[in-house]
Each structure stands twice: as structure tokens, then as C-alpha cells.
Scaffold this motif. Structure first.
Motif, PDB file in Angstrom:
ATOM      1  N   MET A  22       1.553   1.851  -4.889  1.00 34.08           N
ATOM      2  CA  MET A  22       2.854   2.370  -4.469  1.00 34.08           C
ATOM      3  C   MET A  22       3.865   2.340  -5.607  1.00 34.08           C
ATOM      4  SD  MET A  22       3.365   3.375  -1.221  1.00 34.08           S
ATOM      5  CE  MET A  22       5.098   2.967  -0.980  1.00 34.08           C
ATOM      6  N   LEU A  23       3.840   1.276  -6.404  1.00 34.31           N
ATOM      7  CA  LEU A  23       4.913   1.018  -7.363  1.00 34.31           C
ATOM      8  C   LEU A  23       4.515   1.231  -8.818  1.00 34.31           C
ATOM      9  CD1 LEU A  23       6.139  -2.210  -5.572  1.00 34.31           C
ATOM     10  CD2 LEU A  23       7.401  -0.045  -5.679  1.00 34.31           C
ATOM     11  N   GLY A  24       3.230   1.125  -9.140  1.00 37.97           N
ATOM     12  CA  GLY A  24       2.806   1.291 -10.516  1.00 37.97           C
ATOM     13  C   GLY A  24       3.299   0.196 -11.438  1.00 37.97           C
ATOM     14  N   SER A  25       3.734  -0.911 -10.870  1.00 35.81           N
ATOM     15  CA  SER A  25       4.276  -2.024 -11.640  1.00 35.81           C
ATOM     16  C   SER A  25       3.677  -3.323 -11.129  1.00 35.81           C
ATOM     17  CB  SER A  25       5.807  -2.077 -11.507  1.00 35.81           C
ATOM     18  OG  SER A  25       6.322  -3.325 -11.910  1.00 35.81           O
ATOM     19  N   SER A  26       3.081  -4.092 -12.031  1.00 35.41           N
ATOM     20  CA  SER A  26       2.484  -5.356 -11.628  1.00 35.41           C
ATOM     21  C   SER A  26       3.535  -6.335 -11.128  1.00 35.41           C
ATOM     22  CB  SER A  26       1.725  -5.969 -12.813  1.00 35.41           C
ATOM     23  OG  SER A  26       0.657  -5.138 -13.217  1.00 35.41           O
ATOM     24  N   ALA A  27       4.652  -6.415 -11.841  1.00 32.79           N
ATOM     25  CA  ALA A  27       5.707  -7.359 -11.454  1.00 32.79           C
ATOM     26  C   ALA A  27       6.316  -6.971 -10.110  1.00 32.79           C
ATOM     27  CB  ALA A  27       6.785  -7.413 -12.523  1.00 32.79           C
ATOM     28  N   GLU A  28       6.594  -5.692  -9.919  1.00 28.41           N
ATOM     29  CA  GLU A  28       7.183  -5.255  -8.653  1.00 28.41           C
ATOM     30  C   GLU A  28       6.187  -5.408  -7.513  1.00 28.41           C
ATOM     31  OE1 GLU A  28       8.660  -1.309  -9.221  1.00 28.41           O
ATOM     32  OE2 GLU A  28      10.474  -1.997 -10.249  1.00 28.41           O
ATOM     33  N   ALA A  29       4.908  -5.190  -7.792  1.00 27.21           N
ATOM     34  CA  ALA A  29       3.882  -5.397  -6.761  1.00 27.21           C
ATOM     35  C   ALA A  29       3.865  -6.851  -6.316  1.00 27.21           C
ATOM     36  CB  ALA A  29       2.509  -4.974  -7.283  1.00 27.21           C
ATOM     37  N   ASP A  30       3.961  -7.769  -7.281  1.00 25.93           N
ATOM     38  CA  ASP A  30       4.001  -9.194  -6.933  1.00 25.93           C
ATOM     39  C   ASP A  30       5.244  -9.513  -6.107  1.00 25.93           C
ATOM     40  OD1 ASP A  30       1.633  -9.789  -8.213  1.00 25.93           O
ATOM     41  OD2 ASP A  30       2.591 -10.360 -10.100  1.00 25.93           O
ATOM     42  N   ASP A  31       6.374  -8.906  -6.478  1.00 28.42           N
ATOM     43  CA  ASP A  31       7.615  -9.138  -5.721  1.00 28.42           C
ATOM     44  C   ASP A  31       7.482  -8.634  -4.286  1.00 28.42           C
ATOM     45  OD1 ASP A  31       8.783 -10.240  -7.957  1.00 28.42           O
ATOM     46  OD2 ASP A  31       9.905  -8.437  -8.504  1.00 28.42           O
ATOM     47  N   ALA A  32       6.864  -7.460  -4.134  1.00 30.68           N
ATOM     48  CA  ALA A  32       6.697  -6.893  -2.798  1.00 30.68           C
ATOM     49  C   ALA A  32       5.796  -7.769  -1.938  1.00 30.68           C
ATOM     50  CB  ALA A  32       6.131  -5.472  -2.893  1.00 30.68           C
ATOM     51  N   VAL A  33       4.726  -8.289  -2.530  1.00 30.53           N
ATOM     52  CA  VAL A  33       3.813  -9.151  -1.782  1.00 30.53           C
ATOM     53  C   VAL A  33       4.511 -10.459  -1.403  1.00 30.53           C
ATOM     54  CG1 VAL A  33       1.673 -10.488  -1.925  1.00 30.53           C
ATOM     55  CG2 VAL A  33       1.740  -8.141  -2.794  1.00 30.53           C
ATOM     56  N   VAL A  59       4.341  -4.501   3.725  1.00 26.87           N
ATOM     57  CA  VAL A  59       4.417  -4.337   2.277  1.00 26.87           C
ATOM     58  C   VAL A  59       4.688  -2.872   1.922  1.00 26.87           C
ATOM     59  CG1 VAL A  59       2.014  -3.839   1.592  1.00 26.87           C
ATOM     60  CG2 VAL A  59       3.432  -5.318   0.166  1.00 26.87           C
ATOM     61  N   ALA A  60       4.213  -1.950   2.745  1.00 23.62           N
ATOM     62  CA  ALA A  60       4.488  -0.532   2.496  1.00 23.62           C
ATOM     63  C   ALA A  60       5.972  -0.233   2.678  1.00 23.62           C
ATOM     64  CB  ALA A  60       3.651   0.339   3.427  1.00 23.62           C
ATOM     65  N   ARG A  61       6.580  -0.793   3.707  1.00 22.88           N
ATOM     66  CA  ARG A  61       8.019  -0.594   3.922  1.00 22.88           C
ATOM     67  C   ARG A  61       8.826  -1.180   2.760  1.00 22.88           C
ATOM     68  NH1 ARG A  61       9.444   0.978   9.107  1.00 22.88           N
ATOM     69  NH2 ARG A  61       7.847   0.731  10.735  1.00 22.88           N
ATOM     70  N   ILE A  62       8.424  -2.357   2.305  1.00 22.28           N
ATOM     71  CA  ILE A  62       9.123  -2.999   1.191  1.00 22.28           C
ATOM     72  C   ILE A  62       9.002  -2.139  -0.068  1.00 22.28           C
ATOM     73  CG2 ILE A  62       9.096  -4.998  -0.360  1.00 22.28           C
ATOM     74  CD1 ILE A  62       8.061  -6.624   2.100  1.00 22.28           C
ATOM     75  N   ALA A  63       7.782  -1.669  -0.344  1.00 22.04           N
ATOM     76  CA  ALA A  63       7.558  -0.836  -1.528  1.00 22.04           C
ATOM     77  C   ALA A  63       8.324   0.475  -1.427  1.00 22.04           C
ATOM     78  CB  ALA A  63       6.063  -0.566  -1.704  1.00 22.04           C
ATOM     79  N   LEU A  64       8.404   1.049  -0.229  1.00 22.48           N
ATOM     80  CA  LEU A  64       9.147   2.287  -0.042  1.00 22.48           C
ATOM     81  C   LEU A  64      10.624   2.077  -0.360  1.00 22.48           C
ATOM     82  CD1 LEU A  64       9.232   5.242   0.876  1.00 22.48           C
ATOM     83  CD2 LEU A  64       9.515   4.429   3.229  1.00 22.48           C
ATOM     84  N   ASP A  65      11.180   0.971   0.108  1.00 25.95           N
ATOM     85  CA  ASP A  65      12.582   0.666  -0.206  1.00 25.95           C
ATOM     86  C   ASP A  65      12.782   0.489  -1.707  1.00 25.95           C
ATOM     87  OD1 ASP A  65      13.297   0.770   2.448  1.00 25.95           O
ATOM     88  OD2 ASP A  65      13.191  -1.404   2.764  1.00 25.95           O
ATOM     89  N   MET A  66      11.820  -0.149  -2.368  1.00 28.98           N
ATOM     90  CA  MET A  66      11.913  -0.348  -3.809  1.00 28.98           C
ATOM     91  C   MET A  66      11.832   0.985  -4.550  1.00 28.98           C
ATOM     92  SD  MET A  66       9.536  -3.799  -4.081  1.00 28.98           S
ATOM     93  CE  MET A  66       9.770  -4.118  -5.829  1.00 28.98           C
ATOM     94  N   LEU A  67      10.958   1.884  -4.094  1.00 29.59           N
ATOM     95  CA  LEU A  67      10.854   3.208  -4.715  1.00 29.59           C
ATOM     96  C   LEU A  67      12.143   3.999  -4.533  1.00 29.59           C
ATOM     97  CD1 LEU A  67       7.247   4.408  -3.763  1.00 29.59           C
ATOM     98  CD2 LEU A  67       8.084   3.833  -6.048  1.00 29.59           C
ATOM     99  N   ARG A  68      12.705   3.935  -3.348  1.00 24.03           N
ATOM    100  CA  ARG A  68      13.954   4.658  -3.100  1.00 24.03           C
ATOM    101  C   ARG A  68      15.090   4.111  -3.957  1.00 24.03           C
ATOM    102  NH1 ARG A  68      13.208   4.954   3.507  1.00 24.03           N
ATOM    103  NH2 ARG A  68      12.121   6.982   3.551  1.00 24.03           N
ATOM    104  N   SER A  69      15.139   2.796  -4.099  1.00 20.99           N
ATOM    105  CA  SER A  69      16.158   2.187  -4.943  1.00 20.99           C
ATOM    106  C   SER A  69      15.967   2.592  -6.397  1.00 20.99           C
ATOM    107  CB  SER A  69      16.095   0.663  -4.808  1.00 20.99           C
ATOM    108  OG  SER A  69      17.030   0.045  -5.668  1.00 20.99           O
ATOM    109  N   ARG A  70      14.719   2.634  -6.831  1.00 21.10           N
ATOM    110  CA  ARG A  70      14.407   3.047  -8.201  1.00 21.10           C
ATOM    111  C   ARG A  70      14.838   4.493  -8.437  1.00 21.10           C
ATOM    112  NH1 ARG A  70       8.204   3.273  -9.719  1.00 21.10           N
ATOM    113  NH2 ARG A  70       8.287   1.034  -9.314  1.00 21.10           N
ATOM    114  N   ALA A  71      14.520   5.360  -7.475  1.00 19.28           N
ATOM    115  CA  ALA A  71      14.872   6.775  -7.613  1.00 19.28           C
ATOM    116  C   ALA A  71      16.385   6.969  -7.650  1.00 19.28           C
ATOM    117  CB  ALA A  71      14.269   7.573  -6.463  1.00 19.28           C
TER     118      ALA A  71
END
Length: 284
Positions: A22-33, A59-71
Motif C-alpha cells: 500500500m505504502l511502498g515504504s518500510s518505515a511507514e508500513a511498520d508504523d501502520a502495523v 491496516v488498510a484503512r490506516i494505510a489509506l489515510d496515510m496515502l491521502r495525507s501524503r498526496a
């Protein structure tokens, strides 16, 4: 370790695989988990029949929020960085990375996923990579199942249109990568042109921006400037495909992922951002 924590740990690798795609980022993936664990620890899950599915949704909802914030933070909606690579030894995949590399999620595919909208990416990842039913996905994105299917179809067309089919034979990939390195070391433009596809794409992420070059002649010229690093190149698996880690004075200065098709290199993705490289688990 208490029972909820034990239950969560049984699903951690799966959740990190979802978050990484979802995120393409190891650090952000760890944060989401980690956030998923916090939400589970605050919730009553005694009546949850399918904890894996419940956690996948969380975790999908969390990652989606992170992607939207990134965008929302980006001025340029197009790709502005390379995803984090997963680097392993050439003689096998580290068990810790097995889940991340399932389904051959190459770096080139992750680059394409960066161009999808957050919602398209979620739908594509959950359905096409993890077989989550559209009924469940629809609830996450607040759409009808039919609308979720349309999003998946649109994302799939974009992925197929931009993601080159990689050579499935790893040994053949290594041969082509070795030929590329030999040509770079030897400073041979003709040899480089012979191993590069005419429409090859090179992306270099230095941390100061993403440099994108097109065409064999242009990429070959750039590769000759990288030739000084060729003696320091160590063969590796980058997201399960043949690649290279360049090490100088014991420090990784770049990770190079190559996509090989029909005996030639069609894409080269180089991460040379010192800050991000320092945070990744690389070959020693």
C-alpha cells in the motif's frame, strides 16, 4: 506475551506485506502495523470470527489515510520518489522478507502503484494481491461493490499499461545484469546499447528529487558515469529480482533494481538517498 499480543504476532508478517504494498515504504508500513496493534488492543475482538480479515481491514484503512495525507502534502501528484527496496542475498530470500516478496512484487510494480490514486491503490492491492472480496473493500472505501470493481478495473489497466513483463528466469536476469555491469566497468557504449532496450527508462532517487531518463542512448551515457561505482557492485536480489547494491568503504551508496524483458534491461530504478539507505536493512 499475553493472548491478544500472541494473536496479533501470528498476523504481523501478513499485515506488513499489505502495508508495504500500500505504502511502498518500510518505515511507514511498520508504523501502520503498530497503529493496527494499538487499535486492536483498545478494541473488543472476542466476537471477531476472522481476526486476520479484521486486522487486514484495519491496516488498510490506516494505510489509506496515510496515502491521502501524503498526496495532500505533495504539490506534484506524480511520482516524486522511489519506493523502498527489499534487498536480500543472491543465495536465497531472508525468511523475514518472504511475506514482503510474495507474488513477486517487484520495485517496478511499486513504482506504478505510486501513480494510482490512494483509493485505486487500496482496491488493487487488496483485491488483486490479497484476494479480498469487493464487498469488504467497498465498506473500507465507502463505495458500492460495483464501484469498487470499476476502481480495480481502472487500476489494473493502468498497471498493465505501465508495468513491463519481467523475465521469469532469475538466472537469465542475472546474466543480463552482469552484462550491464561489465559494460559499465569497461566503459563500452556499444556494449551498453546492446543490453539496454531502445525505450529503457532510468529513475534515480537521490533524496533531492527523482531524475527520470528515457531511451537507450541517454541511459547508456548516464550508466557510463556510474561506471566508477561498478567495481563496488554486489549482486543481490532486489524485491526478488536480480539487482545490485553498490558499497563504498563498507557503506551502501545505492541500490539498483533492474527489470529485464526479452534479454534486455527495460527499466532501471536506483535509490541513492543516503538518509533512506541508512534506514534500510541491506547486505553487509
Amino acid at each position: 506475551m499475553d493472548e491478544p499480543a500472541q494473536q496479533f504476532e501470528t498476523h504481523r508478517s501478513h499485515l506488513r506485506a499489505v502495508a508495504y504494498r500500500m505504502l511502498g515504504s518500510s518505515a511507514e508500513a511498520d508504523d501502520a502495523v503498530q497503529e493496527a496493534w494499538l487499535r486492536m488492543s483498545r478494541s473488543d475482538t472476542d466476537d471477531v470470527a476472522n481476526l486476520r480479515g479484521w486486522l487486514t481491514t484495519v491496516v488498510a484503512r490506516i494505510a489509506l489515510d496515510m496515502l491521502r495525507s501524503r498526496a495532500a502534502r505533495r504539490e506534484d501528484p506524480l511520482e516524486t520518489r522511489l519506493p523502498d527496496p527489499v534487498v536480500t542475498a543472491v543465495d536465497g530470500v531472508d525468511p523475514e522478507h518472504t511475506a514482503l516478496l510474495a507474488d513477486s512484487v517487484g520495485l517496478a510494480l511499486l513504482v506504478v502503484l505510486e501513480t494510482l490514486s490512494p483509493t485505486e491503490r487500496l482496491v488493487f492491492v487488496l483485491h488483486d494481491m490479497f484476494a479480498v472480496p469487493f464487498d469488504e473493500i467497498a465498506r473500507i472505501v465507502d463505495r458500492t461493490p460495483a464501484a469498487a470493481k470499476q476502481l480495480a478495473s481502472r487500476a489494473r489497466r493502468r498497471v498493465r499499461g505501465r508495468n513491463p513483463a519481467a523475465e521469469p528466469d532469475l538466472a537469465r536476469q542475472r546474466e543480463v545484469v552482469a552484462a550491464f555491469l561489465a559494460a559499465s566497468r569497461g566503459g563500452s557504449l556499444d556494449a551498453l546499447l546492446a543490453v539496454l532496450a531502445p525505450d529503457v527508462v532510468l529513475r534515480v532517487d537521490t533524496g533531492a528529487g527523482l531524475l527520470v531518463l528515457h531511451g537507450a542512448a541517454t541511459v547508456a551515457g548516464q550508466a557510463l558515469t556510474f561506471g566508477r561505482f561498478a567495481p563496488a557492485a554486489r549482486h543481490a536480489l532486489v524485491n526478488g529480482a536480480a539487482g545490485v547494491v553498490n558499497v563504498v568503504d563498507g557503506r551502501a551508496v545505492s541500490v539498483m533494481a533492474m527489470t529485464v524483458h526479452d534479454g534486455r534491461v527495460v527499466e532501471i530504478d536506483i535509490l541513492a538517498d543516503p538518509a533512506r539507505l541508512s534506514r534500510l536493512t541491506l547486505l553487509q
